[in-house]
Scaffold this motif. Sequence first.
Motif, mmCIF file in Angstrom:
data_model
loop_
_atom_site.group_PDB
_atom_site.id
_atom_site.type_symbol
_atom_site.label_atom_id
_atom_site.label_comp_id
_atom_site.label_asym_id
_atom_site.label_seq_id
_atom_site.Cartn_x
_atom_site.Cartn_y
_atom_site.Cartn_z
ATOM 1 N N SER A 3 0.970 -1.299 -0.146
ATOM 2 C CA SER A 3 -0.050 -0.031 0.148
ATOM 3 C C SER A 3 0.855 1.413 0.026
ATOM 4 O O SER A 3 0.357 2.313 -0.512
ATOM 5 C CB SER A 3 -1.196 -0.082 1.170
ATOM 6 N N LEU A 4 1.993 1.237 0.752
ATOM 7 C CA LEU A 4 2.943 2.406 0.469
ATOM 8 C C LEU A 4 3.455 2.607 -0.788
ATOM 9 O O LEU A 4 3.516 3.861 -1.354
ATOM 10 C CB LEU A 4 4.005 1.875 1.711
ATOM 11 N N ASP A 5 3.863 1.543 -1.561
ATOM 12 C CA ASP A 5 4.327 1.752 -2.990
ATOM 13 C C ASP A 5 3.236 2.148 -3.813
ATOM 14 O O ASP A 5 3.430 3.132 -4.765
ATOM 15 C CB ASP A 5 4.578 0.397 -3.480
ATOM 16 N N ASP A 6 1.964 1.893 -3.551
ATOM 17 C CA ASP A 6 0.707 2.281 -4.069
ATOM 18 C C ASP A 6 0.598 4.031 -4.051
ATOM 19 O O ASP A 6 0.353 4.640 -4.797
ATOM 20 C CB ASP A 6 -0.630 1.722 -3.794
ATOM 21 N N LEU A 7 0.819 4.319 -2.661
ATOM 22 C CA LEU A 7 0.530 5.621 -2.522
ATOM 23 C C LEU A 7 1.602 6.483 -3.034
ATOM 24 O O LEU A 7 1.469 7.404 -3.393
ATOM 25 C CB LEU A 7 0.554 5.776 -1.036
ATOM 26 N N TYR A 8 2.956 5.992 -3.006
ATOM 27 C CA TYR A 8 4.086 6.728 -3.551
ATOM 28 C C TYR A 8 3.713 6.998 -4.827
ATOM 29 O O TYR A 8 4.165 7.875 -5.554
ATOM 30 C CB TYR A 8 5.340 6.076 -3.308
ATOM 31 N N ARG A 9 3.509 5.920 -5.408
ATOM 32 C CA ARG A 9 2.950 5.975 -7.075
ATOM 33 C C ARG A 9 1.980 6.889 -7.290
ATOM 34 O O ARG A 9 2.089 7.705 -8.470
ATOM 35 C CB ARG A 9 2.707 4.547 -7.543
#
Length: 141
Positions: A3-9
């Motif tokens: 979910s952090l990678d998704d937020l960063y993206r």
Amino acid sequence: MSSLDDLYRRVIMDHYQRPRNKGELDNGAISIELNNPTCGDRISLQMNVENGMIKDARFLGEGCSISLASASMMTESVKGLSVDQSLHLVDLFSRMMQGEEIDTDEFPLEDIEALTGVAKFPARIKCATLAWKALEKGVKQ
């Protein structure tokens, strides 16, 4: 994908699709143009520096989402900083791109932190750092 990678993206795509500080400044601004011949990214950075403080920063450019999002984040973060503070931020960003852990208590990175994942892709580091190199060159003029 976490979910952090998704937020960063999503943060990167937001800055790419709705760049902050895109445009040109009036006469008297410091102007720096850099390009990355490897991939074709091009950034034109303009800054108003008065009494050692960055009063305004804008950019124009062409390139990938990482390059343009990074320019948007950088211009947003340096407004109101002293030249020395901005050079310190350039150093922190450069170290982050090399995969180092950065103490965000020392200097909050805010949206810039979304670019931490770029360090995993060496070919994209030049994209992310292009605007930062222009900033460094400009404030050292």
